[in-house]
Design a protein around this motif. Structure first.
Motif, PDB file in Angstrom:
ATOM      1  N   PRO A  87       0.829  -1.206   0.000  1.00 21.69           N
ATOM      2  CA  PRO A  87       0.000   0.000   0.000  1.00 21.69           C
ATOM      3  C   PRO A  87       0.866   1.260   0.000  1.00 21.69           C
ATOM      4  O   PRO A  87       1.967   1.272   0.571  1.00 21.69           O
ATOM      5  N   LEU A  88       0.374   2.321  -0.615  1.00 23.97           N
ATOM      6  CA  LEU A  88       1.129   3.557  -0.671  1.00 23.97           C
ATOM      7  C   LEU A  88       1.396   4.126   0.723  1.00 23.97           C
ATOM      8  O   LEU A  88       2.423   4.784   0.935  1.00 23.97           O
ATOM      9  N   SER A  89       0.504   3.875   1.655  1.00 27.19           N
ATOM     10  CA  SER A  89       0.713   4.394   3.018  1.00 27.19           C
ATOM     11  C   SER A  89       1.950   3.779   3.655  1.00 27.19           C
ATOM     12  O   SER A  89       2.680   4.465   4.406  1.00 27.19           O
ATOM     13  N   ASP A  90       2.221   2.500   3.397  1.00 24.09           N
ATOM     14  CA  ASP A  90       3.426   1.861   3.932  1.00 24.09           C
ATOM     15  C   ASP A  90       4.683   2.476   3.317  1.00 24.09           C
ATOM     16  O   ASP A  90       5.687   2.702   4.005  1.00 24.09           O
ATOM     17  N   GLN A  91       4.633   2.750   2.045  1.00 17.54           N
ATOM     18  CA  GLN A  91       5.782   3.355   1.371  1.00 17.54           C
ATOM     19  C   GLN A  91       5.957   4.811   1.807  1.00 17.54           C
ATOM     20  O   GLN A  91       7.085   5.290   1.982  1.00 17.54           O
ATOM     21  N   GLU A  92       4.867   5.506   2.014  1.00 23.13           N
ATOM     22  CA  GLU A  92       4.922   6.887   2.494  1.00 23.13           C
ATOM     23  C   GLU A  92       5.579   6.960   3.865  1.00 23.13           C
ATOM     24  O   GLU A  92       6.383   7.858   4.151  1.00 23.13           O
ATOM     25  N   ALA A  93       5.256   6.000   4.723  1.00 24.18           N
ATOM     26  CA  ALA A  93       5.822   5.990   6.081  1.00 24.18           C
ATOM     27  C   ALA A  93       7.343   5.879   6.039  1.00 24.18           C
ATOM     28  O   ALA A  93       8.053   6.508   6.835  1.00 24.18           O
ATOM     29  N   VAL A  94       7.862   5.098   5.100  1.00 22.19           N
ATOM     30  CA  VAL A  94       9.310   4.945   4.962  1.00 22.19           C
ATOM     31  C   VAL A  94       9.950   6.269   4.571  1.00 22.19           C
ATOM     32  O   VAL A  94      11.021   6.647   5.079  1.00 22.19           O
ATOM     33  N   VAL A  95       9.299   7.001   3.673  1.00 17.46           N
ATOM     34  CA  VAL A  95       9.827   8.290   3.227  1.00 17.46           C
ATOM     35  C   VAL A  95       9.821   9.289   4.380  1.00 17.46           C
ATOM     36  O   VAL A  95      10.792  10.025   4.594  1.00 17.46           O
ATOM     37  N   ARG A  96       8.757   9.311   5.155  1.00 17.53           N
ATOM     38  CA  ARG A  96       8.675  10.249   6.286  1.00 17.53           C
ATOM     39  C   ARG A  96       9.712   9.906   7.355  1.00 17.53           C
ATOM     40  O   ARG A  96      10.285  10.807   7.991  1.00 17.53           O
ATOM     41  N   ASP A  97       9.966   8.617   7.564  1.00 15.51           N
ATOM     42  CA  ASP A  97      10.987   8.222   8.535  1.00 15.51           C
ATOM     43  C   ASP A  97      12.383   8.607   8.053  1.00 15.51           C
ATOM     44  O   ASP A  97      13.225   9.054   8.842  1.00 15.51           O
ATOM     45  N   ALA A  98      12.633   8.441   6.763  1.00 16.31           N
ATOM     46  CA  ALA A  98      13.964   8.724   6.218  1.00 16.31           C
ATOM     47  C   ALA A  98      14.216  10.224   6.082  1.00 16.31           C
ATOM     48  O   ALA A  98      15.368  10.684   6.220  1.00 16.31           O
ATOM     49  N   PHE A  99      13.165  11.000   5.810  1.00 15.01           N
ATOM     50  CA  PHE A  99      13.328  12.444   5.599  1.00 15.01           C
ATOM     51  C   PHE A  99      12.266  13.201   6.393  1.00 15.01           C
ATOM     52  O   PHE A  99      11.350  13.813   5.819  1.00 15.01           O
ATOM     53  N   PRO A 100      12.356  13.174   7.712  1.00 16.22           N
ATOM     54  CA  PRO A 100      11.315  13.807   8.554  1.00 16.22           C
ATOM     55  C   PRO A 100      11.221  15.311   8.376  1.00 16.22           C
ATOM     56  O   PRO A 100      10.189  15.910   8.703  1.00 16.22           O
ATOM     57  N   GLU A 101      12.277  15.930   7.877  1.00 15.72           N
ATOM     58  CA  GLU A 101      12.281  17.384   7.729  1.00 15.72           C
ATOM     59  C   GLU A 101      11.606  17.841   6.433  1.00 15.72           C
ATOM     60  O   GLU A 101      11.448  19.049   6.198  1.00 15.72           O
ATOM     61  N   ARG A 102      11.202  16.922   5.595  1.00 19.70           N
ATOM     62  CA  ARG A 102      10.619  17.271   4.308  1.00 19.70           C
ATOM     63  C   ARG A 102       9.103  17.066   4.301  1.00 19.70           C
ATOM     64  O   ARG A 102       8.573  16.222   5.020  1.00 19.70           O
ATOM     65  N   ASP A 103       8.452  17.843   3.432  1.00 18.83           N
ATOM     66  CA  ASP A 103       7.029  17.654   3.168  1.00 18.83           C
ATOM     67  C   ASP A 103       6.876  16.829   1.896  1.00 18.83           C
ATOM     68  O   ASP A 103       7.684  16.939   0.975  1.00 18.83           O
ATOM     69  N   ILE A 104       5.835  16.023   1.831  1.00 18.47           N
ATOM     70  CA  ILE A 104       5.549  15.252   0.627  1.00 18.47           C
ATOM     71  C   ILE A 104       4.547  16.025  -0.217  1.00 18.47           C
ATOM     72  O   ILE A 104       3.469  16.397   0.253  1.00 18.47           O
ATOM     73  N   LEU A 105       4.933  16.290  -1.463  1.00 14.59           N
ATOM     74  CA  LEU A 105       4.076  17.055  -2.364  1.00 14.59           C
ATOM     75  C   LEU A 105       3.204  16.162  -3.234  1.00 14.59           C
ATOM     76  O   LEU A 105       2.055  16.494  -3.523  1.00 14.59           O
ATOM     77  N   SER A 106       3.773  15.036  -3.665  1.00 15.19           N
ATOM     78  CA  SER A 106       3.015  14.150  -4.546  1.00 15.19           C
ATOM     79  C   SER A 106       3.614  12.759  -4.529  1.00 15.19           C
ATOM     80  O   SER A 106       4.732  12.547  -4.024  1.00 15.19           O
ATOM     81  N   VAL A 107       2.874  11.833  -5.082  1.00 19.42           N
ATOM     82  CA  VAL A 107       3.383  10.481  -5.262  1.00 19.42           C
ATOM     83  C   VAL A 107       2.935   9.976  -6.621  1.00 19.42           C
ATOM     84  O   VAL A 107       1.811  10.220  -7.050  1.00 19.42           O
ATOM     85  N   THR A 108       3.844   9.301  -7.311  1.00 19.01           N
ATOM     86  CA  THR A 108       3.522   8.658  -8.585  1.00 19.01           C
ATOM     87  C   THR A 108       3.670   7.164  -8.398  1.00 19.01           C
ATOM     88  O   THR A 108       4.784   6.658  -8.228  1.00 19.01           O
ATOM     89  N   ASP A 109       2.547   6.472  -8.370  1.00 18.69           N
ATOM     90  CA  ASP A 109       2.582   5.021  -8.274  1.00 18.69           C
ATOM     91  C   ASP A 109       2.952   4.469  -9.641  1.00 18.69           C
ATOM     92  O   ASP A 109       2.767   5.123 -10.674  1.00 18.69           O
ATOM     93  N   ASN A 110       3.486   3.271  -9.658  1.00 18.62           N
ATOM     94  CA  ASN A 110       3.926   2.668 -10.910  1.00 18.62           C
ATOM     95  C   ASN A 110       3.454   1.231 -10.991  1.00 18.62           C
ATOM     96  O   ASN A 110       2.549   0.811 -10.242  1.00 18.62           O
ATOM     97  N   SER A 111       4.048   0.461 -11.858  1.00 18.75           N
ATOM     98  CA  SER A 111       3.707  -0.948 -11.996  1.00 18.75           C
ATOM     99  C   SER A 111       4.967  -1.737 -12.302  1.00 18.75           C
ATOM    100  O   SER A 111       6.020  -1.173 -12.598  1.00 18.75           O
ATOM    101  N   ALA A 112       4.851  -3.059 -12.197  1.00 24.63           N
ATOM    102  CA  ALA A 112       5.950  -3.974 -12.513  1.00 24.63           C
ATOM    103  C   ALA A 112       7.217  -3.599 -11.752  1.00 24.63           C
ATOM    104  O   ALA A 112       7.187  -3.492 -10.523  1.00 24.63           O
ATOM    105  N   ASP A 113       8.348  -3.373 -12.464  1.00 22.64           N
ATOM    106  CA  ASP A 113       9.622  -3.177 -11.777  1.00 22.64           C
ATOM    107  C   ASP A 113       9.985  -1.712 -11.559  1.00 22.64           C
ATOM    108  O   ASP A 113      11.111  -1.396 -11.197  1.00 22.64           O
ATOM    109  N   ARG A 114       9.049  -0.819 -11.756  1.00 24.36           N
ATOM    110  CA  ARG A 114       9.349   0.608 -11.589  1.00 24.36           C
ATOM    111  C   ARG A 114       9.051   1.054 -10.167  1.00 24.36           C
ATOM    112  O   ARG A 114       7.995   0.747  -9.597  1.00 24.36           O
ATOM    113  N   ALA A 115       9.993   1.798  -9.577  1.00 21.23           N
ATOM    114  CA  ALA A 115       9.856   2.254  -8.202  1.00 21.23           C
ATOM    115  C   ALA A 115       8.767   3.316  -8.081  1.00 21.23           C
ATOM    116  O   ALA A 115       8.450   4.025  -9.038  1.00 21.23           O
TER     117      ALA A 115
END
Length: 481
Positions: A87-115
């Motif tokens: 789920p995108l929420s699980d991936q979002e949590a990783v980003v917030r943990d790694a970069f707590p000082e940043r705001d998230i503006l957007s997310v682009t979900d993908n498919s297959a082997d694309r991050a």
């Protein structure tokens, strides 16, 4: 068609040169040389622009592959057997943990082997954070300037001449003259059949290249007309005028809401993780406003609301800008994430979701577009090699390679033909615009349709008649008659 035939080997013209034999006081027109001269001087403007656009456009078309090659293991990941994207929420949590000082503006979900791509904002500016969707681990943290596709897009948009309008105007000027070059190329392709055949029979130096230039240029000219016209909506002068006309005449990009005020354009461009502008038909998309207060819903809830409305996946999602903002979920052609609307623009749909209740406040689909916007949406998809899938991409690639051949072969032909001649060795003729009312009306109409072409033509004609023809050395250098 000799699309950029600034170097066709001189042969006896199809018609006699300018003379007084036609009628007392009249001069017979050598149309072949006349159109060839316009073709020649137009090529001086068009060749460098078309070459840059072809190389950068082809690079940008393959941006997913090029950027992944440039940054191995960042934009693409290994796909475990039988695994599904988290789920995108699980991936979002990783980003917030790694970069707590940043705001998230957007997310682009993908498919297959694309991050998955999270666009973040902090003291370092805007940066793309890439996440492995199968393990929820960060694979990379890049600036848009770290991507080859960014530079390709900038070359394609403004020739790397900065944030001003100079580069955009040069691109639009070159594109406008490319239409003129194509039209004159069609004309001299047919008028020049006998000279080309004669040169080939006599084995004149450069005749073979000239024939290849003509044969390749015929289909390429058709492609240039289509691609240039479909790309005009993205230019500064023509695109802005067309958009203004559409809004003021009630034929807005989004038919249900003519001239709608919106911040979607600025929000998308600030958060899409690239330097590309928002899509022409999407930029004027009206938004909604979140009502109430409380705890913000998760990104998963926002995606679920869009899914319930039938928006195709995977999505590009912008986060709320403030307390009244919304989650804007886009299933459309611009995210380059494998969404089916990339090729079939009729599937695109945008859903604005209340950040507190998760309610879909506004839904816009292809059916809501005006006829003008539908035409533009399909034209740009074709322009970018996406509308008809691999077939479109293959044909566009071949087209770009053919344009590059035209741009390279033209100066070679000119150099071969020029020999030891002085000056530009341009075809010696003039196009009697004011002596032929059909030609005059055609040039005026084209100048109105293409404003930068019209303005540049006035400048060129003024320089030719007021300066060049009055200075013997300049007249000889430019081959004026």
């Amino acid at each position: 068609m000799t699309l950029i035939d600034s170097a066709a080997v001189p042969q006896p013209p199809l018609e006699p040169p300018l003379s007084d034999a036609a009628a007392p006081g009249m001069r017979r027109v050598n149309w072949y040389s006349a159109f060839w001269r316009w073709h020649f001087y137009g090529s001086l403007i068009v060749i460098p622009v078309l070459f840059a656009l072809s190389v950068s456009g082809m690079t940008y078309m393959f941006r997913a592959q090029v950027d992944a090659w440039q940054h191995p293991g960042v934009l693409t990941v290994a796909v475990p057997a039988g695994a599904e994207r988290l789920p995108l929420s699980d991936q979002e949590a990783v980003v917030r943990d790694a970069f707590p000082e940043r705001d998230i503006l957007s997310v682009t979900d993908n498919s297959a082997d694309r991050a998955t791509v999270f666009v973040t904002s902090g003291a370092e500016g805007t940066r793309n954070v890439y996440v492995d969707p199968y393990s929820a681990t960060v694979t990379g943290d890049l600036s848009v300037d770290d991507l080859i596709s960014t530079w390709a897009e900038r070359v394609h948009g403004d020739l790397l001449l900065g944030d001003g309008d100079v580069g955009d105007r040069i691109v639009e000027l070159g594109a406008s003259w490319a239409i003129v070059l194509t039209i004159t190329g069609f004309i001299i392709f047919f008028l020049g059949r006998r000279p080309r055949k004669s040169a080939a029979m006599k084995k004149v130096r450069g005749a073979r290249l000239r024939n290849w230039h003509a044969l390749v240029g015929l289909p390429v000219g058709l492609g240039i007309l289509m691609l240039v016209v479909s790309g005009l909506p993205c230019t500064g002068v023509w695109g802005n005028v067309a958009s203004d006309v559409a809004s003021t005449t009630g034929d807005s990009l989004w038919g249900a809401d003519p001239g709608a005020e919106s911040t979607v354009k600025e929000q998308i461009e600030a958060s899409n993780g690239s330097s590309s502008p928002a899509g022409w038909e999407v930029a004027d998309l009206p938004t909604a406003t979140s009502v109430g207060t409380g705890i913000q819903i998760s990104i998963d809830a926002a995606v679920a609301a869009a899914r319930a409305e039938g928006a195709p996946e995977p999505y590009f999602v912008t986060y709320p800008e403030d307390e009244t903002g919304v989650f804007s979920v886009y299933g459309y052609q611009w995210a380059n994430n494998g969404n089916p609307a990339e090729s079939d623009v009729t599937l695109q749909k945008t859903v604005h979701v209340d950040q507190y209740s998760g309610e879909a406040l506004a839904v816009y689909s292809y059916d809501d577009l005006s006829l003008l916007s539908k035409t533009v949406a399909n034209g740009i998809a074709i322009h970018e090699g996406r509308r008809f899938g691999p077939v479109n991409m293959t044909l566009t690639t071949l087209f770009c390679l053919a344009v590059i051949f035209m741009c390279v072969s033209a100066p070679i032909m000119w150099w071969t033909r020029r020999g030891t001649a002085s000056g530009l060795a341009a075809p010696r003729a003039r196009l009697p615009i004011f002596a032929n009312w059909i030609l005059l009306l055609s040039v005026v109409a084209l100048g109105i349709f293409l404003p930068l072409f019209g303005l540049s033509l006035l400048v060129i004609l003024a320089l030719d008649h007021l300066v060049i023809r009055r200075i013997p050395a300049a007249k000889k250098f430019f081959g004026s008659v």
